[in-house]
Design a protein around this motif. Structure first.
Motif, PDB file in Angstrom:
ATOM      1  N   LEU A 149       0.800  -1.229   0.000  1.00  0.00           N
ATOM      2  CA  LEU A 149       0.000   0.000   0.000  1.00  0.00           C
ATOM      3  C   LEU A 149       0.837   1.286   0.000  1.00  0.00           C
ATOM      4  CD1 LEU A 149      -3.016  -0.941   2.274  1.00  0.00           C
ATOM      5  CD2 LEU A 149      -3.047  -0.419  -0.164  1.00  0.00           C
ATOM      6  N   PRO A 150       1.953   1.359   0.730  1.00  0.00           N
ATOM      7  CA  PRO A 150       2.732   2.606   0.667  1.00  0.00           C
ATOM      8  C   PRO A 150       3.202   2.959  -0.742  1.00  0.00           C
ATOM      9  CG  PRO A 150       3.395   1.324   2.566  1.00  0.00           C
ATOM     10  CD  PRO A 150       2.468   0.457   1.748  1.00  0.00           C
ATOM     11  N   ASP A 151       3.527   1.952  -1.551  1.00  0.00           N
ATOM     12  CA  ASP A 151       3.934   2.224  -2.934  1.00  0.00           C
ATOM     13  C   ASP A 151       2.776   2.814  -3.744  1.00  0.00           C
ATOM     14  OD1 ASP A 151       6.472   1.270  -2.431  1.00  0.00           O
ATOM     15  OD2 ASP A 151       6.055  -0.734  -3.213  1.00  0.00           O
ATOM     16  N   LEU A 152       1.586   2.283  -3.548  1.00  0.00           N
ATOM     17  CA  LEU A 152       0.411   2.823  -4.236  1.00  0.00           C
ATOM     18  C   LEU A 152       0.163   4.258  -3.789  1.00  0.00           C
ATOM     19  CD1 LEU A 152      -2.166   2.644  -5.966  1.00  0.00           C
ATOM     20  CD2 LEU A 152      -3.305   1.626  -3.983  1.00  0.00           C
ATOM     21  N   ALA A 153       0.208   4.481  -2.488  1.00  0.00           N
ATOM     22  CA  ALA A 153      -0.024   5.829  -1.957  1.00  0.00           C
ATOM     23  C   ALA A 153       1.008   6.812  -2.491  1.00  0.00           C
ATOM     24  CB  ALA A 153       0.003   5.803  -0.428  1.00  0.00           C
ATOM     25  N   ALA A 154       2.265   6.387  -2.578  1.00  0.00           N
ATOM     26  CA  ALA A 154       3.319   7.266  -3.089  1.00  0.00           C
ATOM     27  C   ALA A 154       3.074   7.625  -4.551  1.00  0.00           C
ATOM     28  CB  ALA A 154       4.682   6.602  -2.932  1.00  0.00           C
ATOM     29  N   GLY A 155       2.630   6.664  -5.342  1.00  0.00           N
ATOM     30  CA  GLY A 155       2.333   6.929  -6.749  1.00  0.00           C
ATOM     31  C   GLY A 155       1.194   7.916  -6.919  1.00  0.00           C
ATOM     32  N   VAL A 156       0.151   7.741  -6.119  1.00  0.00           N
ATOM     33  CA  VAL A 156      -1.004   8.647  -6.187  1.00  0.00           C
ATOM     34  C   VAL A 156      -0.596  10.036  -5.696  1.00  0.00           C
ATOM     35  CG1 VAL A 156      -3.301   9.115  -5.229  1.00  0.00           C
ATOM     36  CG2 VAL A 156      -2.709   6.806  -5.996  1.00  0.00           C
ATOM     37  N   GLU A 157       0.133  10.082  -4.583  1.00  0.00           N
ATOM     38  CA  GLU A 157       0.572  11.359  -4.029  1.00  0.00           C
ATOM     39  C   GLU A 157       1.453  12.126  -5.027  1.00  0.00           C
ATOM     40  OE1 GLU A 157       2.823  13.109  -0.058  1.00  0.00           O
ATOM     41  OE2 GLU A 157       2.850  10.956  -0.463  1.00  0.00           O
ATOM     42  N   ASP A 158       2.355  11.419  -5.686  1.00  0.00           N
ATOM     43  CA  ASP A 158       3.235  12.048  -6.667  1.00  0.00           C
ATOM     44  C   ASP A 158       2.429  12.632  -7.835  1.00  0.00           C
ATOM     45  OD1 ASP A 158       5.935  12.627  -7.743  1.00  0.00           O
ATOM     46  OD2 ASP A 158       5.341  11.171  -9.293  1.00  0.00           O
ATOM     47  N   ALA A 159       1.456  11.871  -8.321  1.00  0.00           N
ATOM     48  CA  ALA A 159       0.631  12.352  -9.437  1.00  0.00           C
ATOM     49  C   ALA A 159      -0.171  13.587  -9.029  1.00  0.00           C
ATOM     50  CB  ALA A 159      -0.307  11.243  -9.909  1.00  0.00           C
ATOM     51  N   LEU A 160      -0.724  13.578  -7.821  1.00  0.00           N
ATOM     52  CA  LEU A 160      -1.515  14.722  -7.361  1.00  0.00           C
ATOM     53  C   LEU A 160      -0.628  15.955  -7.146  1.00  0.00           C
ATOM     54  CD1 LEU A 160      -3.987  12.984  -4.904  1.00  0.00           C
ATOM     55  CD2 LEU A 160      -4.450  13.845  -7.209  1.00  0.00           C
ATOM     56  N   ARG A 161       0.566  15.733  -6.610  1.00  0.00           N
ATOM     57  CA  ARG A 161       1.493  16.844  -6.401  1.00  0.00           C
ATOM     58  C   ARG A 161       1.873  17.470  -7.742  1.00  0.00           C
ATOM     59  NH1 ARG A 161       6.579  16.758  -6.773  1.00  0.00           N
ATOM     60  NH2 ARG A 161       6.828  14.525  -6.484  1.00  0.00           N
ATOM     61  N   LYS A 162       2.151  16.648  -8.737  1.00  0.00           N
ATOM     62  CA  LYS A 162       2.515  17.165 -10.063  1.00  0.00           C
ATOM     63  C   LYS A 162       1.347  17.916 -10.707  1.00  0.00           C
ATOM     64  CE  LYS A 162       6.234  13.915 -11.008  1.00  0.00           C
ATOM     65  NZ  LYS A 162       6.654  12.723 -11.742  1.00  0.00           N
ATOM     66  N   GLU A 164      -0.985  19.543  -8.932  1.00  0.00           N
ATOM     67  CA  GLU A 164      -1.114  20.788  -8.169  1.00  0.00           C
ATOM     68  C   GLU A 164      -0.144  21.858  -8.640  1.00  0.00           C
ATOM     69  OE1 GLU A 164      -0.604  19.644  -4.057  1.00  0.00           O
ATOM     70  OE2 GLU A 164      -2.755  19.785  -3.713  1.00  0.00           O
ATOM     71  N   ILE A 165       1.070  21.463  -8.986  1.00  0.00           N
ATOM     72  CA  ILE A 165       2.060  22.467  -9.394  1.00  0.00           C
ATOM     73  C   ILE A 165       2.014  22.764 -10.895  1.00  0.00           C
ATOM     74  CG2 ILE A 165       3.603  21.924  -7.477  1.00  0.00           C
ATOM     75  CD1 ILE A 165       5.414  20.429  -9.487  1.00  0.00           C
ATOM     76  N   GLY A 166       1.093  22.123 -11.592  1.00  0.00           N
ATOM     77  CA  GLY A 166       0.924  22.403 -13.001  1.00  0.00           C
ATOM     78  C   GLY A 166       1.819  21.596 -13.926  1.00  0.00           C
ATOM     79  N   TYR A 167       2.542  20.644 -13.361  1.00  0.00           N
ATOM     80  CA  TYR A 167       3.410  19.805 -14.194  1.00  0.00           C
ATOM     81  C   TYR A 167       2.583  18.795 -14.993  1.00  0.00           C
ATOM     82  CZ  TYR A 167       7.390  16.844 -15.466  1.00  0.00           C
ATOM     83  OH  TYR A 167       8.329  16.138 -16.161  1.00  0.00           O
ATOM     84  N   PHE A 168       1.488  18.300 -14.387  1.00  0.00           N
ATOM     85  CA  PHE A 168       0.569  17.360 -15.046  1.00  0.00           C
ATOM     86  C   PHE A 168      -0.751  18.053 -15.319  1.00  0.00           C
ATOM     87  CE2 PHE A 168       1.898  12.829 -13.397  1.00  0.00           C
ATOM     88  CZ  PHE A 168       2.974  12.814 -14.254  1.00  0.00           C
ATOM     89  N   THR A 169      -1.364  17.695 -16.436  1.00  0.00           N
ATOM     90  CA  THR A 169      -2.769  18.052 -16.641  1.00  0.00           C
ATOM     91  C   THR A 169      -3.586  17.044 -15.839  1.00  0.00           C
ATOM     92  OG1 THR A 169      -3.096  16.578 -18.523  1.00  0.00           O
ATOM     93  CG2 THR A 169      -2.268  18.812 -19.020  1.00  0.00           C
ATOM     94  N   ILE A 170      -4.866  17.299 -15.722  1.00  0.00           N
ATOM     95  CA  ILE A 170      -5.723  16.358 -14.992  1.00  0.00           C
ATOM     96  C   ILE A 170      -5.699  14.986 -15.647  1.00  0.00           C
ATOM     97  CG2 ILE A 170      -7.855  16.997 -16.183  1.00  0.00           C
ATOM     98  CD1 ILE A 170      -7.539  15.965 -12.496  1.00  0.00           C
ATOM     99  N   PHE A 171      -5.590  14.964 -16.966  1.00  0.00           N
ATOM    100  CA  PHE A 171      -5.581  13.690 -17.685  1.00  0.00           C
ATOM    101  C   PHE A 171      -4.279  12.920 -17.424  1.00  0.00           C
ATOM    102  CE2 PHE A 171      -8.307  16.581 -20.158  1.00  0.00           C
ATOM    103  CZ  PHE A 171      -9.513  15.918 -19.964  1.00  0.00           C
ATOM    104  N   GLU A 172      -3.170  13.651 -17.379  1.00  0.00           N
ATOM    105  CA  GLU A 172      -1.893  13.005 -17.073  1.00  0.00           C
ATOM    106  C   GLU A 172      -1.873  12.488 -15.631  1.00  0.00           C
ATOM    107  OE1 GLU A 172       1.261  15.421 -19.893  1.00  0.00           O
ATOM    108  OE2 GLU A 172       0.388  16.457 -18.143  1.00  0.00           O
ATOM    109  N   ALA A 173      -2.446  13.272 -14.730  1.00  0.00           N
ATOM    110  CA  ALA A 173      -2.514  12.838 -13.328  1.00  0.00           C
ATOM    111  C   ALA A 173      -3.355  11.577 -13.196  1.00  0.00           C
ATOM    112  CB  ALA A 173      -3.079  13.959 -12.454  1.00  0.00           C
ATOM    113  N   MET A 174      -4.492  11.559 -13.863  1.00  0.00           N
ATOM    114  CA  MET A 174      -5.358  10.375 -13.806  1.00  0.00           C
ATOM    115  C   MET A 174      -4.677   9.165 -14.431  1.00  0.00           C
ATOM    116  SD  MET A 174      -7.878  11.188 -12.001  1.00  0.00           S
ATOM    117  CE  MET A 174      -8.726   9.646 -12.182  1.00  0.00           C
TER     118      MET A 174
END
Length: 98
Positions: free
Chosen positions: A53-66, A68-78
């Motif tokens: 589970l920590p690996d899954l959480a880290a992946g989700v957290e990283d996508a959401l952080r990216k 938030e800072i505009g590095y990912f679009t919503i589609f890339e984050a998803m």
């Protein structure tokens, strides 16, 4: 953290079950050993899956952080979250087979 069970029932525990549950009235303890093995396998599989589970959480957290800072679009984050989820499910399937 969930404690793992040994794959074979400890002799002391087997003796205690034979004594306290069956009052020494069981001729073949192999059924107890088989039940213990099945329980141990399930418990250990669940513990191993929880450890992922920590690996899954880290992946989700990283996508959401990216996102938030505009590095990912919503589609890339998803897509990144979906990829993390797929990796988690594949790892869980591997644990189940193991």
């Amino acid at each position: 953290m969930t404690e793992q069970l040994t794959p074979e029932i400890p002799a002391r525990l087997l003796g205690k079950i034979i004594d306290e549950v069956f009052n020494f009235a069981i001729e073949d303890p192999s059924v107890i050993e088989d039940i213990y093995r099945a329980i141990a396998k399930d418990v250990n599989s669940r513990a191993a899956t929880k450890a992922l589970l920590p690996d899954l959480a880290a992946g989700v957290e990283d996508a959401l952080r990216k996102f938030e800072i505009g590095y990912f679009t919503i589609f890339e984050a998803m897509a990144a979250i979906t990829a993390a989820r797929s990796q988690y499910k594949a790892a869980c399937a591997e644990v189940s087979r193991g």
